[in-house]
Design a protein around this motif. Sequence first.
Motif, PDB file in Angstrom:
ATOM      1  N   ASP A 200       0.723  -1.117  -0.033  1.00  0.00           N
ATOM      2  CA  ASP A 200      -0.022   0.161   0.095  1.00  0.00           C
ATOM      3  C   ASP A 200       0.744   1.188   0.070  1.00  0.00           C
ATOM      4  O   ASP A 200       0.463   2.193   0.587  1.00  0.00           O
ATOM      5  CB  ASP A 200      -0.927   0.061   0.979  1.00  0.00           C
ATOM      6  CG  ASP A 200      -1.834  -1.069   1.108  1.00  0.00           C
ATOM      7  OD1 ASP A 200      -2.403  -1.621  -0.041  1.00  0.00           O
ATOM      8  OD2 ASP A 200      -2.215  -1.793   2.430  1.00  0.00           O
ATOM      9  N   PHE A 201       1.908   1.282  -0.623  1.00  0.00           N
ATOM     10  CA  PHE A 201       2.791   2.303  -0.933  1.00  0.00           C
ATOM     11  C   PHE A 201       1.980   2.937  -2.110  1.00  0.00           C
ATOM     12  O   PHE A 201       1.978   2.491  -3.264  1.00  0.00           O
ATOM     13  CB  PHE A 201       4.114   2.141  -1.267  1.00  0.00           C
ATOM     14  CG  PHE A 201       5.146   3.111  -0.734  1.00  0.00           C
ATOM     15  CD1 PHE A 201       5.759   3.188   0.492  1.00  0.00           C
ATOM     16  CD2 PHE A 201       5.509   4.173  -1.458  1.00  0.00           C
ATOM     17  CE1 PHE A 201       6.617   3.747   0.983  1.00  0.00           C
ATOM     18  CE2 PHE A 201       6.376   5.295  -1.129  1.00  0.00           C
ATOM     19  CZ  PHE A 201       6.951   4.972   0.072  1.00  0.00           C
ATOM     20  N   LEU A 256      14.342   7.574   7.514  1.00  0.00           N
ATOM     21  CA  LEU A 256      14.916   8.007   6.588  1.00  0.00           C
ATOM     22  C   LEU A 256      13.990   8.490   5.409  1.00  0.00           C
ATOM     23  O   LEU A 256      14.072   9.374   4.583  1.00  0.00           O
ATOM     24  CB  LEU A 256      16.195   7.293   6.036  1.00  0.00           C
ATOM     25  CG  LEU A 256      17.417   7.348   6.774  1.00  0.00           C
ATOM     26  CD1 LEU A 256      18.547   6.176   6.416  1.00  0.00           C
ATOM     27  CD2 LEU A 256      18.193   8.801   6.398  1.00  0.00           C
ATOM     28  N   TRP A 257      13.154   7.265   5.163  1.00  0.00           N
ATOM     29  CA  TRP A 257      12.154   7.582   3.806  1.00  0.00           C
ATOM     30  C   TRP A 257      11.196   8.250   4.360  1.00  0.00           C
ATOM     31  O   TRP A 257      10.716   9.248   3.682  1.00  0.00           O
ATOM     32  CB  TRP A 257      11.797   6.100   3.325  1.00  0.00           C
ATOM     33  CG  TRP A 257      10.766   5.395   3.948  1.00  0.00           C
ATOM     34  CD1 TRP A 257      11.120   3.980   4.434  1.00  0.00           C
ATOM     35  CD2 TRP A 257       9.315   5.570   4.249  1.00  0.00           C
ATOM     36  NE1 TRP A 257       9.990   3.523   5.143  1.00  0.00           N
ATOM     37  CE2 TRP A 257       8.827   4.536   4.770  1.00  0.00           C
ATOM     38  CE3 TRP A 257       8.623   6.289   3.575  1.00  0.00           C
ATOM     39  CZ2 TRP A 257       7.265   3.973   4.999  1.00  0.00           C
ATOM     40  CZ3 TRP A 257       7.084   6.212   3.890  1.00  0.00           C
ATOM     41  CH2 TRP A 257       6.570   5.090   4.633  1.00  0.00           C
ATOM     42  N   ARG A 258      10.499   8.563   5.623  1.00  0.00           N
ATOM     43  CA  ARG A 258       9.569   9.280   6.059  1.00  0.00           C
ATOM     44  C   ARG A 258       9.816  10.854   6.486  1.00  0.00           C
ATOM     45  O   ARG A 258       9.090  11.651   5.977  1.00  0.00           O
ATOM     46  CB  ARG A 258       8.767   8.859   7.271  1.00  0.00           C
ATOM     47  CG  ARG A 258       8.090   7.561   7.261  1.00  0.00           C
ATOM     48  CD  ARG A 258       7.626   7.419   8.504  1.00  0.00           C
ATOM     49  NE  ARG A 258       7.117   5.789   8.566  1.00  0.00           N
ATOM     50  CZ  ARG A 258       5.705   5.643   7.852  1.00  0.00           C
ATOM     51  NH1 ARG A 258       4.910   6.564   7.465  1.00  0.00           N
ATOM     52  NH2 ARG A 258       5.426   4.414   7.820  1.00  0.00           N
ATOM     53  N   ALA A 259      11.329  11.095   5.906  1.00  0.00           N
ATOM     54  CA  ALA A 259      11.759  12.503   6.183  1.00  0.00           C
ATOM     55  C   ALA A 259      11.788  13.283   4.779  1.00  0.00           C
ATOM     56  O   ALA A 259      11.916  14.399   4.797  1.00  0.00           O
ATOM     57  CB  ALA A 259      13.115  12.413   6.552  1.00  0.00           C
ATOM     58  N   VAL A 260      11.323  12.257   3.703  1.00  0.00           N
ATOM     59  CA  VAL A 260      11.289  12.964   2.560  1.00  0.00           C
ATOM     60  C   VAL A 260       9.593  13.311   2.140  1.00  0.00           C
ATOM     61  O   VAL A 260       8.809  12.308   2.098  1.00  0.00           O
ATOM     62  CB  VAL A 260      11.903  11.874   1.371  1.00  0.00           C
ATOM     63  CG1 VAL A 260      11.669  12.672  -0.024  1.00  0.00           C
ATOM     64  CG2 VAL A 260      13.214  11.510   1.470  1.00  0.00           C
ATOM     65  N   GLU A 265       4.241  11.210   1.983  1.00  0.00           N
ATOM     66  CA  GLU A 265       2.809  11.160   1.666  1.00  0.00           C
ATOM     67  C   GLU A 265       2.341   9.830   0.789  1.00  0.00           C
ATOM     68  O   GLU A 265       1.451   9.215   0.873  1.00  0.00           O
ATOM     69  CB  GLU A 265       2.593  12.376   0.505  1.00  0.00           C
ATOM     70  CG  GLU A 265       1.204  12.704  -0.009  1.00  0.00           C
ATOM     71  CD  GLU A 265       0.202  13.020   0.990  1.00  0.00           C
ATOM     72  OE1 GLU A 265       0.363  13.547   2.066  1.00  0.00           O
ATOM     73  OE2 GLU A 265      -0.959  12.351   0.628  1.00  0.00           O
ATOM     74  N   ARG A 266       3.398   9.596  -0.026  1.00  0.00           N
ATOM     75  CA  ARG A 266       3.317   8.212  -0.657  1.00  0.00           C
ATOM     76  C   ARG A 266       3.152   7.142   0.280  1.00  0.00           C
ATOM     77  O   ARG A 266       2.415   6.134  -0.153  1.00  0.00           O
ATOM     78  CB  ARG A 266       4.349   7.958  -1.838  1.00  0.00           C
ATOM     79  CG  ARG A 266       4.367   8.904  -3.010  1.00  0.00           C
ATOM     80  CD  ARG A 266       5.515   8.499  -3.918  1.00  0.00           C
ATOM     81  NE  ARG A 266       5.271   7.014  -4.639  1.00  0.00           N
ATOM     82  CZ  ARG A 266       6.196   6.422  -5.156  1.00  0.00           C
ATOM     83  NH1 ARG A 266       7.016   6.738  -5.445  1.00  0.00           N
ATOM     84  NH2 ARG A 266       5.732   5.066  -5.615  1.00  0.00           N
TER      85      ARG A 266
END
Length: 424
Positions: A200-201, A256-260, A265-266
């Motif tokens: 669910d990305f 790391l990924w949630r900081a982008v 959002e995705r």
Amino acid sequence: MHEHTPIQEDVYDAIIVGARIAGAATAALLARQGARVLLLDRARFPATTVSCPIFFGNSLAVLDRIGALAAVEAIGAPKIRSYGTRTPDFDLVTRLPESNGYDYAYSIRRDVLDDAILQTVIQHPNITLREGFTVSGLVQSEGRVVGVRGRAGSSATETILADAVIGADGKRSVVARLVEASDYDRVSGQTAIYYAYYRDFAPLHEPSALIYADPRTQKGVLVFDADSGLTVVSAGVAAGDFETAKRDPEGTLEQLWRAVPELAERGKHATRATPVMGQAPMDSYYRQSFGPGWALVGDAGMYLDPITGQGINNALTAAELFAEAWGKTRRRASWMNAMAEYQRRRDAATRPIYNLVALGTQAQQMSWMGDLGVDLGTPIFKAIARQPATVQQYIGIFNGATPVSSFFNPLNLTRIMVRSVVAG
Ligand SMILES: Cc1cc2nc3c(=O)[nH]c(=O)nc-3n(C[C@H](O)[C@H](O)[C@H](O)COP(=O)(O)OP(=O)(O)OC[C@H]3O[C@@H](n4cnc5c(N)ncnc54)[C@H](O)[C@@H]3O)c2cc1C
């Protein structure tokens, strides 16, 4: 001391240790030439391994040549046509240029991919596969490797003889260790990698593989649409931060990924479908890949920082070049001459991308910055980003459509800068 059991008849032309990309491809190509091949792997397939790959048109062409492409296509993974690097200031994202007739890439989990290839390859009557068999020793006679020792599970050690032993057994190759193969042109690894597959990305408008890189923070996250509705998210961690990161791989990857912002959002409804896997910073290397009665293919013989997704293609390239050399030995060329040519051709085929990626990443400390090992903060990348056709040429380096030297040469780079200045 080995507990010796009876020596098996020498019924094999080749024993291949390792049955994933390099081993399976090599087996297919030797069997086709009439060789009787024993393929050994300590794993039982399907089995995963540390790798979250994307692979491109150049690899699809080899898979086609070994007869495994239909099985890979049948997995039904999304065809990735949108590829590149996204930074806060500019994008180097484009449709993949055609490479070897394919304008798409795949990202498929290794347990699924390797099994699809292997099950196809072992249909050939000349190939015998033994899974769950760990090779622990080599048999030598008169200075030549003539077989292996190993065991299936906890059963007694077996000795199996063959004309040649081929190590396709990965970075920690036991064959390479036992023959004391030396490395050359080693480049120190600068980046650890953590990754996991998510459900669910949210996808983009079409299947994509993007590197989200921020030159200012020196952080990079890769997000690829994978098979079975999964998305693989991986992040690079600079060698200096690795000791801290490895205490909490899950937290490190998520943070790391949630900081982008775009990824936060995705991924806001995403859930992790697999454990977080990873690899410590690992040197790139070439390794002496032949000697009397033995040879190495795939990661056993050379390894390149995985940042630009070249390992599978390098392994398939090596398998094809090795198989050509093997053919020459069957037509009476000396083993050592044919294998020296194999190693020379493998190195020549892989050297440009090896130098670009391995040396570039070393110079830069943080390989994820460029998808390329070149500093994204430099004006040349901003200039490239302003010229869509040039972005596509640049991205073509990574799927084999653009020779490295035709892009990264002073004349071409000057042209790109001049066009950018003229366009204002
Ligand atoms: C985190 C990460 C991400 C990556 N991403 C990409 C990517 O995006 N694209 C890409 O192209 N490449 C990528 N790679 C690189 C790619 O995974 C390798 O280049 C590729 O797996 C090499 O294949 P191989 O067949 O040579 O070796 P391996 O896949 O390592 O297979 C070796 C096999 O040998 C067997 N073996 C080992 N020792 C023994 C023994 N003693 N007895 C019996 N069997 C044995 C093992 O069980 C294994 O099955 C990545 C690698 C990593 C670590």
